[in-house]
Design a protein around this motif. Structure first.
Motif, PDB file in Angstrom:
ATOM      1  N   ALA A  23     136.751  58.256 -10.011  1.00  0.00           N
ATOM      2  CA  ALA A  23     137.142  57.270  -9.011  1.00  0.00           C
ATOM      3  C   ALA A  23     136.126  56.151  -8.964  1.00  0.00           C
ATOM      4  O   ALA A  23     135.023  56.251  -9.506  1.00  0.00           O
ATOM      5  N   TRP A  26     132.683  53.258  -4.874  1.00  0.00           N
ATOM      6  CA  TRP A  26     132.748  53.254  -3.413  1.00  0.00           C
ATOM      7  C   TRP A  26     133.576  54.418  -2.891  1.00  0.00           C
ATOM      8  O   TRP A  26     133.296  54.955  -1.807  1.00  0.00           O
ATOM      9  N   ARG A  27     134.593  54.837  -3.655  1.00  0.00           N
ATOM     10  CA  ARG A  27     135.389  55.994  -3.248  1.00  0.00           C
ATOM     11  C   ARG A  27     134.572  57.277  -3.337  1.00  0.00           C
ATOM     12  O   ARG A  27     134.680  58.166  -2.488  1.00  0.00           O
ATOM     13  N   ARG A  28     133.750  57.385  -4.367  1.00  0.00           N
ATOM     14  CA  ARG A  28     132.909  58.574  -4.510  1.00  0.00           C
ATOM     15  C   ARG A  28     131.904  58.658  -3.368  1.00  0.00           C
ATOM     16  O   ARG A  28     131.680  59.729  -2.793  1.00  0.00           O
ATOM     17  N   ALA A  31     133.727  59.582  -0.127  1.00  0.00           N
ATOM     18  CA  ALA A  31     134.055  61.003  -0.073  1.00  0.00           C
ATOM     19  C   ALA A  31     132.825  61.846   0.246  1.00  0.00           C
ATOM     20  O   ALA A  31     132.895  62.798   1.035  1.00  0.00           O
TER      21      ALA A  31
END
Length: 267
Positions: A23, A26-28, A31
């Motif tokens: 991903a 920023w998504r990592r 999360a």
């Protein structure tokens, strides 16, 4: 009526990410932030330290006179609340973070996550952002209780108080990582709790440094706890953060951050 036949030409709006690709960064980080936040708020012991005890301390200090405080003419709740908020920042950014990171390190979680697409930078970012989210919860809960007790913060001090929280978070998170990255997990558990108690009693957090006895008055003002306490009281009682407190917090952040960067061991 038969279903329309699927087009073999990909839509221009179709996702361009390859199946199985990691991903976006920023998504990592987002999360990991959610994970770190849930780990703190779902842990009964951590919830006790970060939320319940500060609230009980706030009510106890406002409603009783067990501790004699020179409020300088301010209402007791107005004088006590900034110190309790500072203590809440310390409990999350330092005690909770150091213990959690130390046990993640012992169990190999840090070493594992540092080799994933999240990386070391993403892992640290997720931890720091998780601390800030928990602190937001603390401010809402403690601030709500304080308002119910009659707290009236200085309107001009809300933005400076946010600056003080960020500076305090930086200093105490750096201390947490230095401790968690150099000592055994069991040692961190003992030392982190002991340091929190000592700083609470004699570190200038709840009681201003100048009201502490003897040499403690001169020492506490130079500690990150004393600087954070003074910064929060200055902002929420007087409407401005003392410049000396800012310098002290920045100095501790630089020194502790440098030490953590040099000495932190991932496994």
């Amino acid at each position: 009526m038969s279903a329309p036949e699927a087009s073999s030409t990909p839509s221009p709006h179709a996702a361009t990410t390859r199946p199985g690709a990691p991903a976006a960064p920023w998504r990592r980080v987002a999360a990991q932030t959610v994970f770190e936040t849930r780990m703190i708020l779902r842990n009964g012991e951590q919830l006790l330290i970060t939320v319940i005890l500060p609230v009980l301390l706030l009510v106890g200090l406002v409603r009783t006179s067990l501790i004699d405080l020179d409020t300088g003419g301010a209402d007791r709740v107005d004088f006590v609340t900034p110190g309790v908020l500072a203590l809440a920042v310390m409990s999350t950014a330092f005690t909770s973070q150091s213990i959690a990171t130390a046990f993640d390190r012992r169990n190999g979680v840090l070493r594992l996550l540092s080799t994933t697409p999240l990386g070391r930078g993403g892992l640290l970012a997720g931890k720091v952002l998780g601390v800030l989210v928990v602190e937001l919860v603390q401010v809402v809960v403690i601030g709500g209780v304080a308002l119910a007790l009659g707290w009236q913060p200085h309107p001009a001090g809300l933005a400076p108080a946010l600056l003080a929280v960020l500076l305090g978070t930086a200093a105490f998170t750096s201390l947490a990582l230095l401790l968690a990255g150099t000592l055994r997990a069991e040692g961190v558990l003992a030392v982190a709790n002991l340091v929190l108690v000592l700083l609470t009693v004699a570190g200038g957090v709840l009681v201003p440094a100048e009201q502490l006895p003897g040499a403690l008055a001169h020492v506490a003002v130079l500690l990150p706890s004393g600087a954070l306490g003074e910064a929060m009281r200055g902002a929420l009682v007087d409407g401005a953060v003392p410049a000396f407190s800012v310098v002290v917090l920045l100095g501790w952040t630089a020194a502790l951050g440098w030490g953590a960067g040099k000495l932190f061991r991932w496994h």
